[in-house]
Write a protein that holds these residues in place. Structure first.
Motif, short mmCIF file in Angstrom:
data_model
loop_
_atom_site.label_atom_id
_atom_site.label_comp_id
_atom_site.label_asym_id
_atom_site.label_seq_id
_atom_site.Cartn_x
_atom_site.Cartn_y
_atom_site.Cartn_z
N SER A 153 -4.50 -1.75 -0.83
CA SER A 153 -4.67 -1.51 -1.89
C SER A 153 -4.69 -1.97 -3.46
N ASP A 154 -5.49 -0.97 -3.89
CA ASP A 154 -5.56 -1.29 -5.51
C ASP A 154 -4.76 -2.21 -5.84
N GLY A 155 -3.55 -1.05 -6.04
CA GLY A 155 -3.05 -1.50 -7.44
C GLY A 155 -1.95 -2.86 -7.47
N GLY A 182 3.84 9.83 3.58
CA GLY A 182 4.96 9.28 2.93
C GLY A 182 5.10 8.27 2.14
N PHE A 183 3.90 7.88 2.16
CA PHE A 183 3.39 7.03 0.49
C PHE A 183 4.07 5.42 0.95
N ASN A 184 4.05 5.31 2.01
CA ASN A 184 4.60 4.23 2.92
C ASN A 184 5.73 4.07 2.55
N ALA A 213 -12.71 5.67 -12.52
CA ALA A 213 -12.16 6.99 -13.46
C ALA A 213 -13.23 8.02 -12.45
N GLU A 214 -14.10 8.07 -11.71
CA GLU A 214 -15.05 8.94 -11.01
C GLU A 214 -14.14 9.31 -9.72
N ILE A 215 -14.23 8.13 -9.02
CA ILE A 215 -12.86 7.64 -8.30
C ILE A 215 -11.75 8.73 -8.11
N ASP A 216 -12.16 8.69 -9.24
CA ASP A 216 -9.49 9.26 -9.38
C ASP A 216 -10.13 10.89 -9.28
N ARG A 217 -11.44 11.04 -10.65
CA ARG A 217 -11.31 12.15 -10.35
C ARG A 217 -11.64 13.41 -9.40
N PRO A 228 1.27 -1.48 0.14
CA PRO A 228 0.03 -0.06 0.00
C PRO A 228 0.88 1.07 0.23
N MET A 229 0.09 2.36 -0.17
CA MET A 229 0.83 3.52 -0.53
C MET A 229 0.38 4.98 -0.19
N THR A 230 -0.06 4.70 -0.78
CA THR A 230 -1.89 5.94 -1.18
C THR A 230 -2.88 6.37 -0.22
#
Length: 220
Positions: free
Chosen positions: A80-82, A16-18, A208-212, A10-12
């Motif tokens: 984390s999605d990524g 400090g983005f982990n 995409a809407e969440i990112d926006r 996880p980062m987001t």
């Protein structure tokens, strides 16, 4: 024997983005003689909004596919999605996903059951979102123009037709969604006979809407 690993976690949303966790893990692995690819070390000196996300993920996926003996999943990767997508990729191509302790011990087993049939919805949606960006040209700049929830409405349309019925009436769901809710020109309405495909599109539009909304809040 594990000689080369990709670090995933996880980062987001983490202070400090982990990076401290990524850097600590990378240091331990390198001290053990293991080659490491860490997303925390991807070169970028500019502002966050200019981070070359496509180039970065292309680099990460290339390493997982062609250089990694294993993917090391750091604590909290499940949120984390990524990281979940990176695990799904590793599972599909047969690269083990292991803990840091397992990597340092020179072996290890899969942390959880490999993603497979009935357990790869997140990967399907991520692939569709990637297609939006790379093939359709739906860039963050274009997404930013949809200020009134159009992407959420479009996602709802694709999800609605998978219900097998229209809400509030007996009108066929595809017709109702197209006529009453679809936010754009009808040329962009492209439902599939496969419900899973429609749900992939719905999920990608929601992402995409969440990112926006996240970018809007970050830049406000």
């Amino acid at each position: 024997m594990i000689k080369s690993v990709y670090l995933s976690g996880p980062m987001t949303g983490i202070q400090g983005f982990n990076y401290p966790a990524f850097n600590s893990a990378a240091a331990q692995l390198r001290a053990a003689g293991i080659r490491v690819c860490s997303p925390a070390e991807y070169p970028h000196d500019g502002p966050l909004e200019d981070f070359p996300i496509r180039d970065a993920f292309a680099s990460y996926c290339d390493f997982i596919c062609y250089a990694a003996d294993a993917v090391v999943l750091l604590d909290g990767w499940e949120t984390s999605d990524g990281a979940r997508v990176e695990k799904a990729l590793a599972d599909r191509i047969g690269v083990p996903t292991i803990t840091l302790a397992a990597a340092l011990s020179g072996g290890g087993i899969d942390i959880i059951k490999p993603v497979g049939f009935g357990n790869d919805g997140v990967a399907r949606i991520a692939a569709e979102r990637s297609r939006h960006l790379s093939k359709e040209g739906f860039t963050p700049e274009k997404d930013a123009r949809h200020r009134f929830g159009e992407m959420a409405a479009a996602a709802a349309c694709y999800a609605l037709i998978c219900s097998g019925r229209a809400a509030y009436s007996n009108v066929a769901p595809i017709a109702r969604a197209t006529v009453e809710f679809w936010p754009w020109d009808s040329a962009w309405w492209k439902p599939s006979a496969d419900s899973r495909r429609n749900l992939e599109k719905a999920g990608a539009l929601i992402a995409a809407e969440i990112d926006r909304l996240d970018r809007l809040e970050f830049n406000s």
